[in-house]
Design a protein around this motif. Sequence first.
Motif, PDB file in Angstrom:
ATOM      1  N   GLU C 310       0.851  -1.202   0.000  1.00 48.54           N
ATOM      2  CA  GLU C 310       0.000   0.000   0.000  1.00 48.54           C
ATOM      3  C   GLU C 310       0.882   1.246   0.000  1.00 48.54           C
ATOM      4  OE1 GLU C 310      -3.144  -2.318   2.971  1.00 48.54           O
ATOM      5  OE2 GLU C 310      -1.954  -0.661   3.725  1.00 48.54           O
ATOM      6  N   ASP C 311       0.274   2.382  -0.337  1.00 40.74           N
ATOM      7  CA  ASP C 311       0.996   3.645  -0.174  1.00 40.74           C
ATOM      8  C   ASP C 311       1.306   3.817   1.310  1.00 40.74           C
ATOM      9  OD1 ASP C 311       0.817   4.217  -2.820  1.00 40.74           O
ATOM     10  OD2 ASP C 311      -1.021   5.414  -2.631  1.00 40.74           O
ATOM     11  N   ALA C 312       2.464   4.388   1.606  1.00 39.50           N
ATOM     12  CA  ALA C 312       2.811   4.595   3.014  1.00 39.50           C
ATOM     13  C   ALA C 312       3.220   6.044   3.194  1.00 39.50           C
ATOM     14  CB  ALA C 312       3.917   3.647   3.431  1.00 39.50           C
ATOM     15  N   ASP C 313       2.246   6.928   3.209  1.00 35.34           N
ATOM     16  CA  ASP C 313       2.589   8.345   3.351  1.00 35.34           C
ATOM     17  C   ASP C 313       1.921   9.030   4.535  1.00 35.34           C
ATOM     18  OD1 ASP C 313       0.136   8.118   2.184  1.00 35.34           O
ATOM     19  OD2 ASP C 313       0.783   8.839   0.207  1.00 35.34           O
ATOM     20  N   ALA C 314       1.167   8.278   5.331  1.00 39.88           N
ATOM     21  CA  ALA C 314       0.535   8.887   6.509  1.00 39.88           C
ATOM     22  C   ALA C 314       1.462   8.730   7.713  1.00 39.88           C
ATOM     23  CB  ALA C 314      -0.803   8.210   6.789  1.00 39.88           C
ATOM     24  N   PRO C 315       1.312   9.631   8.701  1.00 38.47           N
ATOM     25  CA  PRO C 315       2.198   9.552   9.876  1.00 38.47           C
ATOM     26  C   PRO C 315       2.228   8.158  10.516  1.00 38.47           C
ATOM     27  CG  PRO C 315       0.926  11.570   9.948  1.00 38.47           C
ATOM     28  CD  PRO C 315       0.417  10.794   8.767  1.00 38.47           C
ATOM     29  N   ALA C 316       1.056   7.529  10.688  1.00 35.97           N
ATOM     30  CA  ALA C 316       1.012   6.240  11.381  1.00 35.97           C
ATOM     31  C   ALA C 316       1.688   5.135  10.573  1.00 35.97           C
ATOM     32  CB  ALA C 316      -0.436   5.847  11.681  1.00 35.97           C
ATOM     33  N   GLN C 317       1.914   5.383   9.279  1.00 37.33           N
ATOM     34  CA  GLN C 317       2.544   4.368   8.437  1.00 37.33           C
ATOM     35  C   GLN C 317       4.052   4.526   8.374  1.00 37.33           C
ATOM     36  OE1 GLN C 317       0.249   5.477   5.018  1.00 37.33           O
ATOM     37  NE2 GLN C 317      -1.103   3.702   5.194  1.00 37.33           N
ATOM     38  N   ASP C 318       4.560   5.609   8.930  1.00 37.04           N
ATOM     39  CA  ASP C 318       5.999   5.879   8.885  1.00 37.04           C
ATOM     40  C   ASP C 318       6.651   5.204  10.091  1.00 37.04           C
ATOM     41  OD1 ASP C 318       8.550   6.967   9.159  1.00 37.04           O
ATOM     42  OD2 ASP C 318       7.940   8.898   8.324  1.00 37.04           O
ATOM     43  N   ILE C 319       7.224   4.039   9.831  1.00 40.42           N
ATOM     44  CA  ILE C 319       7.715   3.200  10.930  1.00 40.42           C
ATOM     45  C   ILE C 319       8.732   3.939  11.794  1.00 40.42           C
ATOM     46  CG2 ILE C 319       9.006   1.084  11.466  1.00 40.42           C
ATOM     47  CD1 ILE C 319       7.771  -0.118   8.913  1.00 40.42           C
ATOM     48  N   GLU C 320       9.679   4.586  11.150  1.00 41.42           N
ATOM     49  CA  GLU C 320      10.721   5.277  11.926  1.00 41.42           C
ATOM     50  C   GLU C 320      10.105   6.392  12.773  1.00 41.42           C
ATOM     51  OE1 GLU C 320      14.215   6.457   9.660  1.00 41.42           O
ATOM     52  OE2 GLU C 320      14.841   7.781  11.290  1.00 41.42           O
ATOM     53  N   PHE C 321       9.181   7.120  12.183  1.00 41.33           N
ATOM     54  CA  PHE C 321       8.520   8.204  12.919  1.00 41.33           C
ATOM     55  C   PHE C 321       7.773   7.656  14.133  1.00 41.33           C
ATOM     56  CE2 PHE C 321       4.702  10.747  13.727  1.00 41.33           C
ATOM     57  CZ  PHE C 321       5.260  11.982  13.972  1.00 41.33           C
ATOM     58  N   VAL C 322       7.010   6.594  13.925  1.00 46.66           N
ATOM     59  CA  VAL C 322       6.208   6.037  15.023  1.00 46.66           C
ATOM     60  C   VAL C 322       7.114   5.498  16.126  1.00 46.66           C
ATOM     61  CG1 VAL C 322       4.565   4.234  15.683  1.00 46.66           C
ATOM     62  CG2 VAL C 322       4.244   5.484  13.535  1.00 46.66           C
ATOM     63  N   LEU C 323       8.105   4.681  15.733  1.00 50.03           N
ATOM     64  CA  LEU C 323       8.908   4.017  16.764  1.00 50.03           C
ATOM     65  C   LEU C 323       9.774   4.995  17.547  1.00 50.03           C
ATOM     66  CD1 LEU C 323       9.997   0.618  15.215  1.00 50.03           C
ATOM     67  CD2 LEU C 323       7.863   1.289  16.294  1.00 50.03           C
ATOM     68  N   TYR C 324      10.275   6.028  16.871  1.00 50.10           N
ATOM     69  CA  TYR C 324      11.141   6.965  17.585  1.00 50.10           C
ATOM     70  C   TYR C 324      10.351   7.920  18.479  1.00 50.10           C
ATOM     71  CZ  TYR C 324      15.808   5.994  15.708  1.00 50.10           C
ATOM     72  OH  TYR C 324      17.025   5.431  15.429  1.00 50.10           O
ATOM     73  N   HIS C 325       9.036   7.962  18.321  1.00 50.44           N
ATOM     74  CA  HIS C 325       8.286   8.943  19.117  1.00 50.44           C
ATOM     75  C   HIS C 325       7.218   8.326  20.012  1.00 50.44           C
ATOM     76  CE1 HIS C 325       9.978  11.198  15.619  1.00 50.44           C
ATOM     77  NE2 HIS C 325      10.452  11.859  16.646  1.00 50.44           N
ATOM     78  N   SER C 326       7.198   6.998  20.110  1.00 53.50           N
ATOM     79  CA  SER C 326       6.135   6.348  20.883  1.00 53.50           C
ATOM     80  C   SER C 326       6.492   6.214  22.364  1.00 53.50           C
ATOM     81  CB  SER C 326       5.833   4.966  20.301  1.00 53.50           C
ATOM     82  OG  SER C 326       6.987   4.153  20.353  1.00 53.50           O
ATOM     83  N   ASP C 327       7.766   6.347  22.688  1.00 50.19           N
ATOM     84  CA  ASP C 327       8.168   6.091  24.076  1.00 50.19           C
ATOM     85  C   ASP C 327       8.028   7.360  24.910  1.00 50.19           C
ATOM     86  OD1 ASP C 327      10.308   3.894  25.575  1.00 50.19           O
ATOM     87  OD2 ASP C 327      10.043   5.887  26.418  1.00 50.19           O
ATOM     88  N   ASN C 328       7.113   7.323  25.864  1.00 51.06           N
ATOM     89  CA  ASN C 328       6.865   8.563  26.611  1.00 51.06           C
ATOM     90  C   ASN C 328       7.954   8.882  27.625  1.00 51.06           C
ATOM     91  OD1 ASN C 328       6.177   6.743  28.621  1.00 51.06           O
ATOM     92  ND2 ASN C 328       3.966   7.100  28.437  1.00 51.06           N
ATOM     93  N   ILE C 329       8.740   7.890  28.009  1.00 54.53           N
ATOM     94  CA  ILE C 329       9.844   8.189  28.934  1.00 54.53           C
ATOM     95  C   ILE C 329      10.915   9.003  28.183  1.00 54.53           C
ATOM     96  CG2 ILE C 329      11.470   7.216  30.592  1.00 54.53           C
ATOM     97  CD1 ILE C 329       8.565   6.387  31.120  1.00 54.53           C
ATOM     98  N   GLU C 330      11.199   8.577  26.952  1.00 53.57           N
ATOM     99  CA  GLU C 330      12.147   9.348  26.139  1.00 53.57           C
ATOM    100  C   GLU C 330      11.582  10.726  25.817  1.00 53.57           C
ATOM    101  OE1 GLU C 330      14.145   5.480  23.860  1.00 53.57           O
ATOM    102  OE2 GLU C 330      13.117   6.988  22.678  1.00 53.57           O
ATOM    103  N   ALA C 331      10.310  10.739  25.411  1.00 54.64           N
ATOM    104  CA  ALA C 331       9.707  11.997  24.972  1.00 54.64           C
ATOM    105  C   ALA C 331       9.623  13.002  26.109  1.00 54.64           C
ATOM    106  CB  ALA C 331       8.317  11.733  24.392  1.00 54.64           C
ATOM    107  N   THR C 332       9.182  12.543  27.262  1.00 57.30           N
ATOM    108  CA  THR C 332       9.021  13.500  28.368  1.00 57.30           C
ATOM    109  C   THR C 332      10.379  14.022  28.813  1.00 57.30           C
ATOM    110  OG1 THR C 332       7.759  13.923  30.366  1.00 57.30           O
ATOM    111  CG2 THR C 332       9.069  11.936  30.376  1.00 57.30           C
ATOM    112  N   GLY C 333      11.383  13.161  28.790  1.00 62.23           N
ATOM    113  CA  GLY C 333      12.725  13.608  29.173  1.00 62.23           C
ATOM    114  C   GLY C 333      13.220  14.706  28.256  1.00 62.23           C
ATOM    115  N   PHE C 334      13.049  14.487  26.951  1.00 58.03           N
ATOM    116  CA  PHE C 334      13.643  15.439  26.027  1.00 58.03           C
ATOM    117  C   PHE C 334      12.839  16.737  25.952  1.00 58.03           C
ATOM    118  CE2 PHE C 334      15.512  16.611  21.768  1.00 58.03           C
ATOM    119  CZ  PHE C 334      16.752  16.885  22.306  1.00 58.03           C
ATOM    120  N   VAL C 335      11.518  16.628  26.034  1.00 65.31           N
ATOM    121  CA  VAL C 335      10.717  17.857  26.073  1.00 65.31           C
ATOM    122  C   VAL C 335      11.030  18.624  27.357  1.00 65.31           C
ATOM    123  CG1 VAL C 335       8.378  18.775  26.330  1.00 65.31           C
ATOM    124  CG2 VAL C 335       8.851  17.054  24.576  1.00 65.31           C
ATOM    125  N   GLU C 336      11.069  17.908  28.473  1.00 60.37           N
ATOM    126  CA  GLU C 336      11.250  18.605  29.751  1.00 60.37           C
ATOM    127  C   GLU C 336      12.683  19.100  29.959  1.00 60.37           C
ATOM    128  OE1 GLU C 336       8.969  17.653  33.168  1.00 60.37           O
ATOM    129  OE2 GLU C 336       8.063  15.920  32.179  1.00 60.37           O
TER     130      GLU C 336
END
Lengths: 190, 281, 372
Positions: C310-336
């Motif tokens: 299938e076409d893979a152009d939506a955010p949820a289909q971008d594997i690297e995007f999803v996997l690198y941003h799904s972890d809230n421990i990493e995300a909260t650390g870097f935002v905070e």
Amino acid sequence: MTLEKPGFIDPVAEAQACFRLVLRTMSSPGQIVTLATDVATPPLAPATAAVLLTLVDAEVSLWLDEPLADSWDWLAFHAGVVRAADIGTAAFLCTTALPPLADVFAGTDDAPETGATIILQVPALDGGPKLTLYGPGLETPIVIAPQGLPADFIAQWEQNHRLFPRGVDLLLCAGSSFCALPRSVRIGEG
Amino acid sequence: MNGYNFAYLDEPTKRMIRRAILKAVAIPGHQVPFGAREMPLPYGWGTGGIQVTAAILGADDVLKVIDQGADDTTNAVSIRRFFSHVAGVETTTRTRDATVIQTRHRIPETPLTGDQILVYQVPLPEPLAKLEPSRAETKQMHALADYGLMHVKLYEDIARFGHVTISYDYPVMVNGRYLMSPSPIPAFDTLKMNRMPALQLFGAGREKRIYAVPPYTTVRPLDFDDHPFSLTRAPHACALCGATNSYLDEVVTDDRGSRMFVCSDTDYCADRRGEMEGDAS
Amino acid sequence: MAYVAVKGGERAIDAAHDWLARTRRGETAVPEIKTDQIAEQLGRAVDRVMAEGSCYDRDLAALAIKQAQGDLIEAAFLLRAYRTTLPRFASSRPVETSAMLIHRRISAIYKDLPGGQVLGPTYDYTHRLLDFALAADADSAMVPAAVPSSTEADQSPPAVTPRVLDMLQAEGLMGAEPQSDAVPGDITREPMSFPAGRDIRLQALARGDEGFLLALGYSTQRGYGNSHPFVGELRMGDVSIEIEPPELGFAIDIGRITLTECEMVNQFGGSKTEPPQFTRGYGLCFGHGERKAMGMALVDRAMRAEELGEDADAPAQDIEFVLYHSDNIEATGFVEHLKLPHYVDFQSELETIRQIRRRAETKPDTGAGEPQ
């Protein structure tokens, strides 16, 4: 029985001390460093044994050459090492004779860090043919003269260096001393 | 410390990190992936630097921790306390006395020696990240040493503003091969990295990368022959020690535009003031 | 002097920690909450912390929630930081969710099916009216007595509740998943690299942030990578964990954990040579976490777009995007971490912007000197 031979007496401190020596000589290629404590486990020299205990465990594969094969039990007991299927797939090689460098895994262009580390046990780190080292880590070129390298070593190393950033890294061990030749160094005669 | 190993990390984890550090040293400037662990401090607060420090630290080391050049900033205090607690090592604020210096955002003004190791905390190890977010893509660029993207960015800066506008985390070429992030140090510090006698180690915990610059390795800021790299520094002398060659913090002192400029490197500044007092007596 | 006020970090940290401890405890005239009360009465919070903290221990999760004043991401972080110090004794065998002791099991695609529909303890059909009786020290007498559920009413509950998607698969209508005995990857030991296999993707999603997966899953429903999902099955209950110590040579049961599993049935693929089949999105998490398991199943399916042609152009289909941003421990650390001092960098930005402005003021019509 090899299992009766001890490993590090104080594993945390000795592994750290040995690692810092490895780090020092990898950072300053050719610099000869000497362990303060001995892990005496023939056929492994103290430096060879300590470096193995410091760097190798169940998460990486090791290849030993025939003269060192008696050490498998000791390494399994103290480090839980995993045997590599062959030279070409080993992450670490521990040998008494340098295998052809071209046979050893040199990593890939996008993951050059997967290139192997060879721990070569030699008779002595001095008294052999002179080698001049150039490259990162060296303020000025330095000369080392280890024994036990193959006659065509400089040519083989030239080939290894040409692969950079791919390549293999070499640690030369004799007695309680060792020195490193990371892939980044160039080697000239004399 | 109760229930935890020396320097917090367990020995297999230290070994894994040590192996990564050695490969990083053998391939200067190349980002080596490593199995970064969750640390008891948050990602983004120095977990990469902390893991590198924990893997190299021994009981004989003397540790200095700085953030923004200062030993008494809150996160520097927090990390120094962590290592006092979990490793019991001696700590110092004096650059000269330290064997290991963990830093965020600065390189000390006092030149480092071959007996010292400088550990940088790195938020985004990928120098191309701001231009290409995909790590799969940038990995290929590094494999091919294809850094055209960064050259274009610098070129566009010069065309638009007359000079490169990157003022910190200035991209550098290491050993002529790898483009590297020096971490968000000010551009002022960049040239200190070139042929530095001390080993420089870089740890990025969240991004799970370690890289290194061995001693006496060439580190060159990316630039053009007709637009060479230039330093920026506030054109003032330190209000406390009078230094005119150090990097300065700008401190706003009231709401009518008054400000003072003082050394960012608190040890350097204190040392100079000590020297001046000595001269006066 | 203002300059002095920004220093003195040691004392500031101590004072902040003291203040935090007082805030955490709150008004001391109110009895202190006990961790067993949290484990028993804030079960969904405990479940979420175990899932995102990647550690199945209700008591530790309850402790983390208490320590974090109910900040669930902070609590998950506490649990993760503890988990990473634990030695690994063994890897469990794959859990068999068809042998789950079912507390809840629904399928949206069949009216009835083997094993039945079990509504279980769900908020689904509650009316969202605040129950003021709960605020008025309601005592346990008001809690309804347990009535035997349909499965418990049976003399012997079925040992196996077949998965709905297996039935579709037996009919040839559902694409089969490749079977493998290969050791799955482990993102807690090896950093992710791309392309990332489905083992890695599912592991990352299972510990991923519920809100992130919810939002991404929702985005696929609204057209950003739509895959026409049906809830083939959602089940929640207890499964046995087995390990097989090498010295024994057979598996032993070491306990039971609660899991939520969701299998989505999605639009079919197919070609001239291959007959069409439905495809699967899979979600699994610790504890009772239906929103999490469903979001995960939607995102898992979205990330299979490329694999399924299938076409893979939506955010949820971008594997690297999803996997690198799904972890809230990493995300909260870097935002905070943006709260940390950045004045050295800001100072160099100040100097640069002043320099550019000076240049523009002195030479208003030039400025652009193109490099050669």
